[in-house]
Design a protein around this motif. Structure first.
Motif, PDB file in Angstrom:
ATOM      1  N   GLU A  74      -3.158   8.439   5.287  1.00 47.52           N
ATOM      2  CA  GLU A  74      -3.307   7.007   5.082  1.00 47.52           C
ATOM      3  C   GLU A  74      -2.942   6.617   3.652  1.00 47.52           C
ATOM      4  OE1 GLU A  74      -4.083   4.881   7.435  1.00 47.52           O
ATOM      5  OE2 GLU A  74      -5.094   6.077   8.953  1.00 47.52           O
ATOM      6  N   GLY A  75      -2.574   5.362   3.515  1.00 44.12           N
ATOM      7  CA  GLY A  75      -2.377   4.772   2.200  1.00 44.12           C
ATOM      8  C   GLY A  75      -3.672   4.104   1.775  1.00 44.12           C
ATOM      9  N   SER A  76      -3.559   3.048   1.026  1.00 41.34           N
ATOM     10  CA  SER A  76      -4.730   2.344   0.496  1.00 41.34           C
ATOM     11  C   SER A  76      -5.467   1.555   1.558  1.00 41.34           C
ATOM     12  CB  SER A  76      -4.293   1.380  -0.605  1.00 41.34           C
ATOM     13  OG  SER A  76      -3.510   0.336  -0.042  1.00 41.34           O
ATOM     14  N   GLY A  77      -4.796   1.301   2.684  1.00 42.68           N
ATOM     15  CA  GLY A  77      -5.376   0.451   3.710  1.00 42.68           C
ATOM     16  C   GLY A  77      -5.000  -1.006   3.524  1.00 42.68           C
ATOM     17  N   GLU A  78      -4.260  -1.289   2.463  1.00 42.02           N
ATOM     18  CA  GLU A  78      -3.778  -2.647   2.223  1.00 42.02           C
ATOM     19  C   GLU A  78      -2.892  -3.060   3.393  1.00 42.02           C
ATOM     20  OE1 GLU A  78      -3.617  -6.103   0.012  1.00 42.02           O
ATOM     21  OE2 GLU A  78      -4.738  -4.299  -0.534  1.00 42.02           O
ATOM     22  N   PRO A  79      -3.162  -4.202   4.022  1.00 42.38           N
ATOM     23  CA  PRO A  79      -2.359  -4.615   5.182  1.00 42.38           C
ATOM     24  C   PRO A  79      -0.861  -4.636   4.885  1.00 42.38           C
ATOM     25  CG  PRO A  79      -4.255  -6.044   4.920  1.00 42.38           C
ATOM     26  CD  PRO A  79      -4.209  -5.159   3.703  1.00 42.38           C
ATOM     27  N   GLY A  80      -0.090  -4.153   5.859  1.00 43.81           N
ATOM     28  CA  GLY A  80       1.359  -4.186   5.753  1.00 43.81           C
ATOM     29  C   GLY A  80       1.979  -3.119   4.865  1.00 43.81           C
ATOM     30  N   THR A  81       1.190  -2.162   4.407  1.00 41.67           N
ATOM     31  CA  THR A  81       1.756  -1.107   3.559  1.00 41.67           C
ATOM     32  C   THR A  81       1.836   0.231   4.276  1.00 41.67           C
ATOM     33  OG1 THR A  81      -0.394  -0.498   2.606  1.00 41.67           O
ATOM     34  CG2 THR A  81       0.903  -2.172   1.429  1.00 41.67           C
ATOM     35  N   GLY A  82       1.147   0.361   5.419  1.00 41.55           N
ATOM     36  CA  GLY A  82       1.137   1.652   6.098  1.00 41.55           C
ATOM     37  C   GLY A  82       0.705   2.729   5.118  1.00 41.55           C
ATOM     38  N   ASN A  83       1.456   3.788   5.067  1.00 38.87           N
ATOM     39  CA  ASN A  83       1.194   4.808   4.051  1.00 38.87           C
ATOM     40  C   ASN A  83       2.406   4.930   3.133  1.00 38.87           C
ATOM     41  OD1 ASN A  83       2.790   5.988   5.946  1.00 38.87           O
ATOM     42  ND2 ASN A  83       1.384   7.616   6.478  1.00 38.87           N
ATOM     43  N   LEU A 141       5.777  16.030   9.745  1.00 38.62           N
ATOM     44  CA  LEU A 141       6.134  15.255   8.561  1.00 38.62           C
ATOM     45  C   LEU A 141       7.513  14.677   8.790  1.00 38.62           C
ATOM     46  CD1 LEU A 141       5.763  14.419   5.515  1.00 38.62           C
ATOM     47  CD2 LEU A 141       7.048  16.510   4.992  1.00 38.62           C
ATOM     48  N   ASN A 142       7.644  13.399   8.513  1.00 40.14           N
ATOM     49  CA  ASN A 142       8.926  12.718   8.573  1.00 40.14           C
ATOM     50  C   ASN A 142       9.082  11.983   7.250  1.00 40.14           C
ATOM     51  OD1 ASN A 142      11.326  11.677   9.546  1.00 40.14           O
ATOM     52  ND2 ASN A 142      10.342  10.109  10.776  1.00 40.14           N
ATOM     53  N   VAL A 143      10.159  12.244   6.534  1.00 42.19           N
ATOM     54  CA  VAL A 143      10.389  11.577   5.253  1.00 42.19           C
ATOM     55  C   VAL A 143      11.651  10.731   5.342  1.00 42.19           C
ATOM     56  CG1 VAL A 143       9.222  13.387   3.940  1.00 42.19           C
ATOM     57  CG2 VAL A 143      11.684  13.496   4.240  1.00 42.19           C
ATOM     58  N   GLY A 144      11.696   9.717   4.534  1.00 45.27           N
ATOM     59  CA  GLY A 144      12.872   8.859   4.480  1.00 45.27           C
ATOM     60  C   GLY A 144      12.890   8.068   3.195  1.00 45.27           C
ATOM     61  N   ARG A 145      14.080   7.597   2.849  1.00 46.78           N
ATOM     62  CA  ARG A 145      14.214   6.749   1.662  1.00 46.78           C
ATOM     63  C   ARG A 145      14.622   5.359   2.113  1.00 46.78           C
ATOM     64  NH1 ARG A 145      17.107   4.545  -2.360  1.00 46.78           N
ATOM     65  NH2 ARG A 145      16.116   4.660  -4.398  1.00 46.78           N
ATOM     66  N   LEU A 146      13.744   4.399   1.868  1.00 49.83           N
ATOM     67  CA  LEU A 146      14.022   3.014   2.217  1.00 49.83           C
ATOM     68  C   LEU A 146      15.261   2.524   1.475  1.00 49.83           C
ATOM     69  CD1 LEU A 146      10.383   1.637   2.043  1.00 49.83           C
ATOM     70  CD2 LEU A 146      11.781   1.810   4.107  1.00 49.83           C
ATOM     71  N   VAL A 147      16.048   1.660   2.108  1.00 52.89           N
ATOM     72  CA  VAL A 147      17.258   1.125   1.484  1.00 52.89           C
ATOM     73  C   VAL A 147      16.938   0.126   0.380  1.00 52.89           C
ATOM     74  CG1 VAL A 147      18.700   1.486   3.531  1.00 52.89           C
ATOM     75  CG2 VAL A 147      17.552  -0.730   3.193  1.00 52.89           C
ATOM     76  N   ALA A 148      15.691  -0.305   0.312  1.00 54.19           N
ATOM     77  CA  ALA A 148      15.274  -1.296  -0.678  1.00 54.19           C
ATOM     78  C   ALA A 148      13.770  -1.146  -0.919  1.00 54.19           C
ATOM     79  CB  ALA A 148      15.593  -2.695  -0.153  1.00 54.19           C
ATOM     80  N   PRO A 149      13.257  -1.738  -1.999  1.00 49.47           N
ATOM     81  CA  PRO A 149      11.806  -1.703  -2.232  1.00 49.47           C
ATOM     82  C   PRO A 149      11.036  -2.330  -1.070  1.00 49.47           C
ATOM     83  CG  PRO A 149      12.951  -2.428  -4.210  1.00 49.47           C
ATOM     84  CD  PRO A 149      13.985  -2.381  -3.106  1.00 49.47           C
ATOM     85  N   THR A 150       9.775  -1.955  -0.930  1.00 47.67           N
ATOM     86  CA  THR A 150       8.977  -2.378   0.219  1.00 47.67           C
ATOM     87  C   THR A 150       8.803  -3.891   0.319  1.00 47.67           C
ATOM     88  OG1 THR A 150       6.942  -2.041  -1.053  1.00 47.67           O
ATOM     89  CG2 THR A 150       7.697  -0.209   0.353  1.00 47.67           C
ATOM     90  N   ASP A 151       8.998  -4.630  -0.762  1.00 45.94           N
ATOM     91  CA  ASP A 151       8.853  -6.092  -0.713  1.00 45.94           C
ATOM     92  C   ASP A 151      10.195  -6.811  -0.571  1.00 45.94           C
ATOM     93  OD1 ASP A 151       9.795  -5.524  -3.247  1.00 45.94           O
ATOM     94  OD2 ASP A 151       8.320  -6.762  -4.291  1.00 45.94           O
ATOM     95  N   ASP A 152      11.256  -6.065  -0.304  1.00 47.64           N
ATOM     96  CA  ASP A 152      12.596  -6.631  -0.171  1.00 47.64           C
ATOM     97  C   ASP A 152      12.816  -7.117   1.274  1.00 47.64           C
ATOM     98  OD1 ASP A 152      15.608  -6.420   0.445  1.00 47.64           O
ATOM     99  OD2 ASP A 152      15.579  -6.146  -1.738  1.00 47.64           O
ATOM    100  N   PRO A 153      13.467  -8.271   1.445  1.00 46.10           N
ATOM    101  CA  PRO A 153      13.725  -8.779   2.804  1.00 46.10           C
ATOM    102  C   PRO A 153      14.508  -7.817   3.697  1.00 46.10           C
ATOM    103  CG  PRO A 153      14.213 -10.472   1.168  1.00 46.10           C
ATOM    104  CD  PRO A 153      13.916  -9.201   0.416  1.00 46.10           C
ATOM    105  N   ARG A 154      15.302  -6.917   3.124  1.00 48.18           N
ATOM    106  CA  ARG A 154      16.087  -5.984   3.936  1.00 48.18           C
ATOM    107  C   ARG A 154      15.218  -5.011   4.727  1.00 48.18           C
ATOM    108  NH1 ARG A 154      19.901  -3.775  -0.649  1.00 48.18           N
ATOM    109  NH2 ARG A 154      18.028  -4.332  -1.817  1.00 48.18           N
ATOM    110  N   VAL A 155      13.992  -4.782   4.277  1.00 43.91           N
ATOM    111  CA  VAL A 155      13.088  -3.874   4.993  1.00 43.91           C
ATOM    112  C   VAL A 155      11.859  -4.603   5.535  1.00 43.91           C
ATOM    113  CG1 VAL A 155      13.881  -1.810   3.775  1.00 43.91           C
ATOM    114  CG2 VAL A 155      11.941  -3.109   2.865  1.00 43.91           C
ATOM    115  N   ALA A 156      11.906  -5.930   5.519  1.00 46.51           N
ATOM    116  CA  ALA A 156      10.746  -6.727   5.927  1.00 46.51           C
ATOM    117  C   ALA A 156      10.334  -6.458   7.369  1.00 46.51           C
ATOM    118  CB  ALA A 156      11.029  -8.215   5.717  1.00 46.51           C
TER     119      ALA A 156
END
Length: 167
Positions: A51-60, A12-27
């Protein structure tokens, strides 16, 4: 233990993104999730990935922790430490690992844990978080450990992994 037909290595590897998943900083991170996860799934020794939803570009990334959608988790199972080590340190994954500070907050506590599971077992996120908490409270033991406790793992040392990020 080094991985047998009876046991596999969970991580298990956890982390907190610096911005929401749709933000250019984490694009750049988000845009490459499917590529890196797909590579992992094709690696010799890969067993399973949460797995996540399987929605492209979301990973888990939908598997967030608590009520914080920027706090994300990666949970996988491998046949043995050599297979996981090869993926993490011996593929293009390493290039993205080296850039983690661009996309993730620096956490003030342990954020990675490994443990052995019976072959066929698929750990839940709650189970994995309990292992991480065990490691944080008790240090490494047979229940929860990091790279430093895996004598046969050397790539993480050779690739100059920062100890706090790898243990």
């Amino acid at each position: 233990m080094t991985g047998t037909q009876d046991y596999h290595l969970a991580e298990l590897n956890v982390g907190r993104l610096v911005a929401p998943t749709d933000d250019p900083r984490v694009a750049d991170f988000m845009d490459n999730l499917d590529r890196i996860n797909g590579l992992g799934k094709r690696m010799p020794g890969f067993v399973w990935m949460m797995e996540g939803s399987g929605e492209p570009g979301t990973g888990n990334t939908e598997n967030s922790i608590g009520n914080d959608p920027q706090f994300v988790a990666n949970l996988t199972v491998w046949q043995d430490v050599a297979a996981l080590e090869k993926f993490v340190w011996g593929t293009v994954h390493k290039q993205f690992y080296d850039r983690r500070r661009e996309w993730f907050d620096i956490l003030g506590e342990q954020h990675f844990v490994m443990w052995w599971v019976p072959a066929g077992h698929r750990p839940t996120l709650d189970e994995a978080l309990a292992r991480l908490e065990h490691l944080r409270r008790n240090g490494p033991d047979e229940t929860a450990f990091g790279w430093a406790q895996m004598d046969q793992a050397t790539m993480w040392r050779d690739k100059r992994c920062v100890p706090v990020a790898a243990e």
